[in-house]
Each structure stands twice: as structure tokens, then as C-alpha cells.
Design an enzyme around this catalytic site. Structure first.
Site, short mmCIF file in Angstrom:
data_model
loop_
_atom_site.label_atom_id
_atom_site.label_comp_id
_atom_site.label_asym_id
_atom_site.label_seq_id
_atom_site.Cartn_x
_atom_site.Cartn_y
_atom_site.Cartn_z
N HIS A 1 -29.56 -15.84 23.85
CA HIS A 1 -28.95 -15.72 25.50
C HIS A 1 -27.71 -16.69 25.13
O HIS A 1 -26.93 -16.74 25.86
CB HIS A 1 -29.10 -15.06 26.17
CG HIS A 1 -29.83 -13.60 26.32
ND1 HIS A 1 -30.32 -12.56 25.25
CD2 HIS A 1 -28.85 -12.30 27.04
CE1 HIS A 1 -29.65 -11.98 25.25
NE2 HIS A 1 -29.53 -11.54 26.73
N HIS B 1 -3.59 3.66 -3.22
CA HIS B 1 -4.28 2.90 -1.63
C HIS B 1 -3.32 1.51 -2.14
O HIS B 1 -2.60 1.09 -0.78
CB HIS B 1 -5.44 2.39 -1.73
CG HIS B 1 -6.14 1.76 -0.52
ND1 HIS B 1 -6.32 2.26 0.33
CD2 HIS B 1 -6.07 0.33 -0.62
CE1 HIS B 1 -6.38 1.26 1.78
NE2 HIS B 1 -6.59 -0.08 0.54
N GLU C 1 -18.62 -4.56 24.02
CA GLU C 1 -17.87 -5.38 24.36
C GLU C 1 -16.34 -5.78 23.21
O GLU C 1 -15.83 -6.47 23.47
CB GLU C 1 -18.93 -7.28 24.26
CG GLU C 1 -19.33 -7.64 25.17
CD GLU C 1 -21.00 -6.85 24.63
OE1 GLU C 1 -20.79 -5.52 23.64
OE2 GLU C 1 -21.28 -6.34 25.96
N HIS D 1 0.72 -1.01 -0.10
CA HIS D 1 0.22 0.11 0.60
C HIS D 1 1.05 1.75 0.03
O HIS D 1 1.14 2.12 1.39
CB HIS D 1 -0.93 0.03 1.06
CG HIS D 1 -1.75 -1.27 1.64
ND1 HIS D 1 -1.31 -2.41 1.76
CD2 HIS D 1 -2.96 -1.22 1.02
CE1 HIS D 1 -2.59 -3.63 1.88
NE2 HIS D 1 -2.88 -2.55 1.55
N PRO E 1 -6.40 -5.74 11.39
CA PRO E 1 -7.13 -5.32 10.86
C PRO E 1 -8.20 -4.00 11.44
O PRO E 1 -7.96 -3.66 12.51
CB PRO E 1 -8.14 -6.39 12.11
CG PRO E 1 -7.05 -7.30 12.44
CD PRO E 1 -5.54 -6.51 11.60
C1 LIG Z 1 -12.01 -4.81 9.41
C2 LIG Z 1 -10.35 -4.63 8.11
N1 LIG Z 1 -11.91 -4.41 6.71
C3 LIG Z 1 -11.42 -4.42 6.05
C4 LIG Z 1 -9.94 -4.15 5.75
C5 LIG Z 1 -9.28 -4.12 3.81
N2 LIG Z 1 -8.83 -2.80 3.92
C6 LIG Z 1 -7.80 -2.54 3.68
S1 LIG Z 1 -7.14 -1.00 3.57
C7 LIG Z 1 -9.19 -0.54 3.79
C8 LIG Z 1 -9.27 1.10 3.50
C9 LIG Z 1 -9.09 1.50 4.18
O1 LIG Z 1 -9.31 2.69 4.13
P1 LIG Z 1 -8.52 4.31 5.00
O2 LIG Z 1 -8.73 3.77 5.77
O3 LIG Z 1 -8.84 5.24 4.03
O4 LIG Z 1 -6.91 3.92 4.23
P2 LIG Z 1 -6.60 4.77 3.28
O5 LIG Z 1 -7.33 4.48 1.77
O6 LIG Z 1 -6.14 6.41 3.94
O7 LIG Z 1 -4.43 4.17 2.94
C10 LIG Z 1 -9.75 -1.83 3.35
C11 LIG Z 1 -11.58 -2.04 3.25
C12 LIG Z 1 -9.51 -4.35 7.17
N3 LIG Z 1 -8.18 -4.23 6.50
N4 LIG Z 1 -10.06 -4.18 8.00
#
Ligand SMILES: Cc1ncc(C[n+]2csc(CCOP(=O)(O)OP(=O)(O)O)c2C)c(N)n1
Length: 666
Positions: free
Chosen positions: A473, A263, A411, A29, A118
Site C-alpha cells: 500500500h 482485421h 479504480e 483496419h 486502447p
Molecule cells: C488495450 C489494448 N490492447 C491491445 C490492443 C491492440 N489491438 C488492437 S485491435 C485488437 C484486436 C481486437 O479485436 P476485436 O475487438 O474483436 O476487433 P475486430 O477484430 O472485430 O476488429 C488488439 C489486440 C489495443 N488496441 N488496446
């Protein structure tokens, strides 16, 4: 503070190292490091307290890149600021066995404070680190614990619910030494953020949480504004701070800046060349660090080394002048209960019938008297989970006093914050809620398991045995789904004394999380003068009650162990001798040597299992011809005894099933 060419050159070094590594790996990235390099640089060069020669220095500032996909940003920083990460390591980005994996991994790379990737997790972990700092300042004094906790968060991080839960709690707790820099570039993976993130005013949202919100409008270039905002954030110790830094994803790339195309894939060789040109980067070689940049970064390193040396001097003085306090510090570093202290834990007597959640409450409170570094909280259920530390008071985010964290009904953040406390070190913490809501915590539990974090999860109301609250539950698949997670140990004790052993096991386990699964309903305290010792819990399973020439084995867990014993008596009457095994942890049992496993559950004897939960997975214990008694559907709302009866999990039905199975098959 005014900035000059060397600052801009260092920022461009961070940028070019990052895009070169992504290009070489042909994966990664580049956009995020290009845009966020200025804020990261100003933070590291002018503010962050760190010592690369002593990366685990107790009182260092904590820094977490929550948007872990931008990992090359952290690796470039770690390299430039003297951590054990060479240019060769950067060249090995995303390769097998490298110190520079796709997303930052705690424990693998010195200086990486949390495993992120994540989205949302790091934003919640940092709240845990800020809580830990306050708690330690309260326990040990500000001479020993007094640092800031910083995170860089992204659009994606702030879309995730867990970051909202954690930020809401951080505002409530007034965690004034928590500072998040928001890389607000309005672009995510699929395109512009306003595809799905257009109406929300993040500034107002965080202000309403009780945060100080600062803004930097030209985050790609205005280093002074970034610096001033960090100063202002540090100055407000009554509120956490969010610095919204407007940036351009893929900054510098003529054709990809501001677009999602920068990205998550390499720029490509042509665009990489164009980007370097646009950044006024005239060095022909990839992975190039100008000498003056190294020299410049050394100033920040020297600053941190001096701070570390002064801290060590203070600690030495404390060692001489207040040995008692120094011992407390050592205890926090150790976070381990001395085994002789376990002798003071309650021993429950036959006739003292308690739900295992009640026994747990008693054990937990005794542990708390032994260990000031032990604290925790619950998600608005402490009255049911029995997890309040008596006389412990509510945790106060300003002073760090109090031992009961009221997480509220949050949680997911609770589990992620507990990870943050564990990442920080110096403390042990537990969380508590109903077992069914383990699902709300699972992403964080998974990271605790992956990162060997010794968090303790107290889960009560562990089956249909909770009764009237009904199927929403009542956990069914939860036990097996947690057992499936590598690195997590799940313990479901059968009575009060097994509960004590379960807590001992959890507290002695320093290299991973433990889930303690307790009943709502009262259970008999088993008579250990006639039955196997509860110490067998530590092997995962043990023979609880046997008979000469037993014809079958019935393995059970938790509350159902008592049903299994009743079944054994019923079968005695029918002239069918069976052996009952208590198996509080399948995971632990499967780790035992084959000889032990064979001695407890011999494979030559017909085997049956009994658990008020999913049948999935039990074949491994009982074999192809074995009998699995469990529950492969959701529960219902009714008094617990009625449910056990109607789902054929009461002792009469279990006896009939075991007896019929033995007659048919053996
Ligand atoms: C919980 C989760 N869902 C989906 C992803 C997959 N993912 C990685 S980066 C991204 C987009 C993130 O956008 P942003 O936070 O704005 O980062 P930027 O584009 O600025 O690098 C996604 C959906 C992930 N890493 N974690």
C-alpha cells in the site's frame, strides 16, 4: 421501418470509403468497418440526434466507437453526415497532421466524442457520458439535458476488465439511456476469438449486471432487426441495454471475410476489387460517394438540425421565463469557479494540525457549496480519502440526484468514467483512492492527459507515511511515474494551506488533469508569518525558509518539507545555514522562467532533495554533485515513525546525511 436499396447503398458507401482509405494509407483496419457498417448506419440514419453544423450542441446524443482501430467507420460516417471532414481528409487517413489519425482523437476531428484505441476505454467512457447526462438533467431539467449515449464495442472491448467494471456499475446505477451495440464477430487480431474467449456467455454476464440484452442474429444484413433492437433499447429507461449484433469481420471480402486477415491490414488491391464486386459496387473510382447517398444522409442531418432548433427555442424560452435556470446552464458551460469565491475557502491556522487529506476534505466541501456542477466519487475509500460531499447524497443513476458516486472497488473504470464525464462537458468531477492504486487508473489518466481533460484525482496515503498497511500500500515510484506523464500536473502539498492552494490550482486548470497527492499522517500547519507564502505552490516551488549566506539548499515535497525544516534548525546549531524550498510540483516548477528557477534553487549553490519516494529524476533539480535523499526500494509494515527512522528519512538521519555530504564535497 422498412429498408430499401438506398439504405444498402449508403452502407456500402461507408464500407467502400473505409477500405479505400485503408488501402491508400497502406495501413489500418478494414475488417471492422465492413462488418459494423450496417449497425452504425441504422443508428446514425434513424436514431442518433446530432447536428453537424453545431457539433458541440449541448444536448446531442453521444456516440463513441470504443473499438477505435475501426476509426475509418467513424470518419466515413462523419463525412457522409455533413461534419467538417472532406474526401481529401479521408484520403489523408493516418498521415501526419491529418484530421483522420489512426485512431479517433478527441478535439482533433469534429464529431469524435472520445479518443479511443486502447480497447475497453470507450466502453467505460460512455458510462461516464450517461452519468453526466443524468446529472445535468437533474441540475438543469430535461428541457436542456435529455439525450442517449451510444457506443459500438467489440470482442476486444468486452475482454478488457475496465469494460466489465464499468458495465457492472452502469447496471447498478440503472443507466437506462446508455446503449451499447456489440460488434460480435468472434474474431480478434490473432485469430478466432475462441482462442481465448470461448466459455463466456456475454449475454448472461450483462444480464447479471442488470442490463437489458437484445440480440440481432444477422447483423450484416438484417437492418430491420437492428432498428427494432435500438427502439427496444431506447424504450427501456430502467436498464442500460447491450445489443449483441452478430456480424462478419471483413464482410464482402471473398477471401478474408470472417478471418483475422481482414482485421488489421489493407485488403490489397486485388481483394479490394473483388470485395467491391461482391458488394455490387459498380463505381470505378475510389472514394466515390453516389449523389443519392448524399441526398439520403441529408434527411438525417435535417432531422438533427430541427431537433437542435427546437432545443434552442426551449433554451431561449428558459432564458426569458426562468433566468435563474439559464444562469445555472451558463455556469455548467463555464464550469469555473469565480476567483473571488476562492476567498471563502478555509484558511488554516497555526496549531490546526491536520493530515493534508483532512484539509483537502474541508476544501473540497467548500468548493462543492460554490459549484453545483462539481461532483465525484471514490473507489470504496471515501472514509479514508475524505472526499465525500457532505449532504451530497449518493449519486442516483435514474434521477441524477446526489453528488457522491460510489464507484466501488473499480479504480480503472472510475478513472475512465471520469474521462467520460469530462468529455461530455457541463460538469467537473474528481476521483479518489489510495495513491498506490493510481497504477490501476493509469491508462485512463494517460488519456485524460492526452485529451486535456480537467479531471481531478485525489490520491491519499501518499508514502511510507501510511505505516502499518505495509509495502503493498506504500507508494514509492508513483510520484515520479506520474510526473513523467506529459500534460498531467502532480501536486503534493506540504501542509493544510498548501492543500487549499493545490485545490485552487486544480480547479483553475481547465486544460488538463491534476493529481492531488495527500498525506495520511497529520502535518503541522506552517506559520506563514515566518515562512514563505503558500501561494508559491502555483509556481511549483518557492523559498519556504532561508538563512543569510546559506551554504546549501534542501528541496522537499509534501510531508518531508516539515522534516526539511527540522533539518534546517539542526544545521543552524552546527553553524551550517541552509535554505529550504517547498516543491509541491516539479512539473510546474520546470515550466517557470529560468530567472525564477534560479531565484529559488540557484545552480551555484549545493543542492539536496528529500522525498519519501523514488530517487529517480531528482538529479534534474539537484545536479550531478547534488544529494538525493529518497527511497529506492519498497517499504515495510510498521508504524510510520519507525519506517522513516529505519529508512533514514527522519530529521536526525537527514541532518547527518546533508552535513556529511557538505563536508565531503564542498
Ligand atoms: C488495450 C489494448 N490492447 C491491445 C490492443 C491492440 N489491438 C488492437 S485491435 C485488437 C484486436 C481486437 O479485436 P476485436 O475487438 O474483436 O476487433 P475486430 O477484430 O472485430 O476488429 C488488439 C489486440 C489495443 N488496441 N488496446
Amino acid at each position: 421501418m422498412s429498408f430499401s436499396d438506398i439504405d444498402r447503398l449508403t452502407i456500402n458507401t461507408i464500407r467502400t470509403l473505409s477500405i479505400d482509405a485503408v488501402q491508400k494509407a497502406n495501413s489500418g483496419h478494414p475488417g471492422m468497418p465492413l462488418g459494423a457498417a450496417p449497425m452504425a448506419y441504422v443508428l446514425w440514419q434513424n436514431h442518433l440526434k446530432f447536428n453537424p453544423k453545431n457539433p458541440s450542441w449541448f444536448d446531442r446524443d453521444r456516440f463513441v466507437l470504443s473499438a477505435g482501430h475501426g476509426s475509418m467507420l467513424v470518419y466515413s460516417l462523419l463525412h457522409l453526415y455533413g461534419f467538417d471532414l472532406t474526401l481529401d481528409d479521408l484520403k489523408n487517413f493516418r498521415q501526419l497532421g491529418s484530421k483522420t489519425p489512426g485512431h479517433p482523437e478527441f478535439g482533433l476531428t469534429a464529431g469524435v466524442e472520445a479518443t479511443t484505441g486502447p480497447l475497453g476505454q470507450g466502453a467505460a467512457n460512455i458510462v461516464g457520458m450517461a452519468i453526466a447526462e443524468r446529472k445535468l438533467a437533474n441540475l438543469l431539467g430535461r428541457e436542456i439535458a435529455d439525450h442517449y449515449s451510444y457506443a459500438i464495442v467489440s470482442d476486444g472491448d468486452l475482454m478488457e476488465g475496465v469494460s466489465a467494471e464499468a458495465a457492472s456499475l452502469a447496471g447498478h446505477l440503472k443507466l437506462g439511456k446508455l446503449i451499447c451495440l456489440y460488434d460480435s464477430n468472434d474474431v480478434t487480431l490473432d485469430g478466432p476469438a475462441d482462442l481465448c474467449f470461448s466459455r463466456e456467455d456475454v449475454k448472461k454476464r450483462y444480464e447479471s449486471y442488470g442490463w437489458q440484452v437484445l440480440e440481432v442474429l444477422k447483423g450484416d444484413t438484417d437492418l430491420d432487426a437492428i432498428d427494432q433492437a435500438i427502439h427496444a433499447a431506447k424504450a427501456d429507461t430502467a436498464r442500460p441495454s447491450l445489443i449483441i449484433v452478430k456480424t462478419t469481420i471483413g464482410f464482402g471480402s471473398p477471401n478474408k471475410a470472417g478471418k483475422s486477415s481482414s482485421h488489421g491490414s489493407p485488403l490489397g488491391t486485388d481483394e479490394l476489387t473483388l470485395t467491391k464486386k461482391a458488394l455490387n459496387w459498380h463505381y470505378p473510382d475510389a472514394f466515390y460517394v453516389p449523389k443519392e447517398v448524399h441526398a439520403h444522409c441529408k434527411k438525417a442531418i435535417a432531422h438533427g438540425e430541427t431537433a437542435n432548433a427546437e432545443w434552442t427555442k426551449r433554451l431561449d424560452a428558459i432564458k426569458k421565463e426562468s433566468p435563474h435556470k439559464y444562469v445555472q446552464y451558463e455556469e455548467c458551460i463555464r464550469t469555473k469557479i469565480y476567483s473571488d469565491a476562492f476567498h471563502s475557502l478555509p484558511v488554516f491556522k497555526v496549531g490546526e494540525d491536520l493530515a493534508t487529506r483532512e484539509a483537502s476534505g474541508k476544501v473540497l466541501n467548500t468548493i462543492a457549496t460554490q459549484a453545483p456542477w462539481f461532483f465525484g466519487g471514490d473507489a470504496d475509500l471515501s472514509c479514508s480519502t475524505n472526499t465525500s460531499i457532505r449532504d451530497g447524497a449518493s449519486f442516483d443513476g435514474q434521477t441524477g440526484a446526489g453528488r457522491n458516486i460510489h464507484y466501488g472497488v473499480r479504480e480503472h473504470a472510475m478513472a475512465s468514467i471520469a474521462n467520460g464525464i469530462a468529455y461530455h462537458g457541463g460538469l467537473r468531477s474528481y476521483t479518489a483512492t489510495f495513491f498506490c492504486f493510481a497504477d490501476y487508473m493509469r491508462p485512463a489518466i494517460r488519456l485524460a492527459a492526452m485529451n486535456h481533460l480537467p479531471v481531478v484525482y485525489v490520491f491519499t496515503h501518499d508514502s511510507i507515511g501510511l505505516g502499518e498497511d505495509g509495502p503493498t500500500h506504500q507508494p514509492v515510484e508513483h510520484l515520479m511515474s506520474l510526473r513523467a506523464m506529459p500534460g498531467l500536473i502532480t501536486l503534493r502539498p506540504a501542509d493544510s494551506n498548501e492543500t487549499r492552494e493545490a485545490w485552487i490550482h486544480a480547479m483553475e486548470r481547465m486544460d488538463g488533469p491534476t493529481a492531488l497527492v495527500f498525506s495520511r499522517q497529520k502535518l503541522k500547519t506552517l506559520d506563514r508569518t515566518k515562512l514563505g507564502s503558500e501561494k508559491g505552490l502555483h509556481q511549483g516551488a518557492y523559498v519556504l525558509s532561508t538563512r543569510p549566506n546559506f551554504k546549501a539548499i534542501l528541496v522537499a515535497t509534501g510531508a518531508e518539507v516539515q522534516t526539511a525544516l527540522e533539518c534546517q534548525s539542526n544545521l543552524d546549531v552546527q553553524g551550517i545555514p541552509i535554505q529550504v524550498v517547498s516543491m509541491p510540483s516539479i512539473e510546474l516548477f520546470l515550466k517557470q522562467p529560468a530567472s525564477y528557477r534560479e531565484s529559488v534553487v540557484p545552480s551555484t549553490v549545493p543542492r539536496a532533495s528529500l522525498e519519501a519516494g523514488s530517487k529517480f529524476g531528482w538529479r534534474e533539480i539537484v545536479g550531478d554533485k547534488g544529494l538525493v535523499i529518497g527511497l529506492d526500494h519498497f517499504g515495510a509494515s510498521a508504524p510510520a515513525p519507525k519506517l522513516f527512522e529505519s529508512f533514514k528519512l527522519d530529521s536526525k538521519s537527514v541532518t547527518e546525511q546533508v552535513s556529511a555530504w557538505l563536508k565531503q564535497n564542498h
